[in-house]
Design a protein around this motif. Structure first.
Motif, short mmCIF file in Angstrom:
data_model
loop_
_atom_site.label_atom_id
_atom_site.label_comp_id
_atom_site.label_asym_id
_atom_site.label_seq_id
_atom_site.Cartn_x
_atom_site.Cartn_y
_atom_site.Cartn_z
N ALA A 17 50.51 49.87 37.42
CA ALA A 17 49.90 48.54 37.45
C ALA A 17 49.14 48.32 36.16
O ALA A 17 48.67 49.27 35.52
CB ALA A 17 48.95 48.42 38.64
N ASP A 18 49.05 47.07 35.79
CA ASP A 18 48.20 46.66 34.68
C ASP A 18 47.06 45.85 35.26
O ASP A 18 47.28 44.93 36.04
CB ASP A 18 48.96 45.80 33.67
N CYS A 19 45.86 46.19 34.86
CA CYS A 19 44.67 45.45 35.26
C CYS A 19 44.16 44.73 34.02
O CYS A 19 43.75 45.37 33.05
CB CYS A 19 43.61 46.39 35.81
N THR A 20 44.22 43.41 34.05
CA THR A 20 43.74 42.61 32.93
C THR A 20 42.33 42.12 33.25
O THR A 20 42.10 41.55 34.31
CB THR A 20 44.67 41.41 32.67
N VAL A 21 41.43 42.39 32.33
CA VAL A 21 40.03 41.99 32.47
C VAL A 21 39.77 40.95 31.39
O VAL A 21 40.00 41.21 30.21
CB VAL A 21 39.08 43.19 32.30
N THR A 22 39.31 39.79 31.80
CA THR A 22 39.08 38.69 30.87
C THR A 22 37.70 38.10 31.13
O THR A 22 37.33 37.89 32.29
CB THR A 22 40.12 37.57 31.10
N ASP A 23 36.98 37.86 30.08
CA ASP A 23 35.76 37.06 30.20
C ASP A 23 35.67 36.13 29.00
O ASP A 23 36.64 35.99 28.27
CB ASP A 23 34.50 37.93 30.40
N ARG A 24 34.56 35.50 28.82
CA ARG A 24 34.42 34.52 27.73
C ARG A 24 34.46 35.18 26.36
O ARG A 24 34.59 34.49 25.35
CB ARG A 24 33.13 33.75 27.89
#
Length: 170
Positions: A17-24
């Motif tokens: 699995a790929d876990c993408t973490v995004t914030d500003r």
């Protein structure tokens, strides 16, 4: 409400699995293997924070690389630090910091719940295990986090609006 933190869990082949973490500020993609219960560990770590623990951890094994999440709670905020390690057994000081940010605890919990609600909708709980591998969809861990988060938002007898779910917060 604009949410700064977003998490996405995408199954990428059997057992990966790929876990993408995004914030500003940034975006990172972390890989996880099914050799450990990465989603369960992650959701449980967040539930522990909601329950009052001040520091907890979770780890994604990417064989041989590992991504170690270190959560440190200060009142209503959580410092979230992710280390990339050459080997999952390595000490923190051997890791390279790939993420550091501070979030309100509710924002972190909301992002995780949304992420795994999306996983359930995208793959279906019955299909999840076939694609992920050895582990079933982390329903128990997700619901434990949701229950603790809802109890925090609606303390002692204050009934939540049945139409106000995590999805309704969007």
């Amino acid at each position: 409400m604009t949410i700064g933190l977003r998490l996405a869990w995408r199954l990428d082949g059997h057992g990966w699995a790929d876990c993408t973490v995004t914030d500003r500020q940034a975006v990172i993609v972390l890989t996880a293997s099914y050799v450990t219960g990465a989603p369960e560990e992650f959701l449980t770590a967040l539930a522990r924070l909601i329950a009052g623990e001040t520091e907890t951890r979770a780890q994604f094994e990417a064989e041989p690389t590992a991504y170690r999440w270190i959560f440190s709670r200060e009142n209503e905020y959580v410092w979230t630090r992710v280390l990339e390690l050459r080997d999952g057994r390595d000490h923190d000081n051997k890791g390279t910091e790939v993420w550091l940010s501070r979030y309100p605890i509710d924002e972190l919990a909301r992002a995780a719940i949304r992420c795994f609600d999306d996983v359930a909708r995208t793959y279906g709980e019955s299909s999840y295990r076939g694609k992920w591998g050895r582990h079933h969809f982390p329903r128990t861990d997700l619901e434990a986090l949701r229950r603790l988060w809802n109890d925090r938002r609606h303390p002692q007898g204050a009934l939540p609006d049945p139409h106000q779910t995590c999805e309704g917060d969007r």
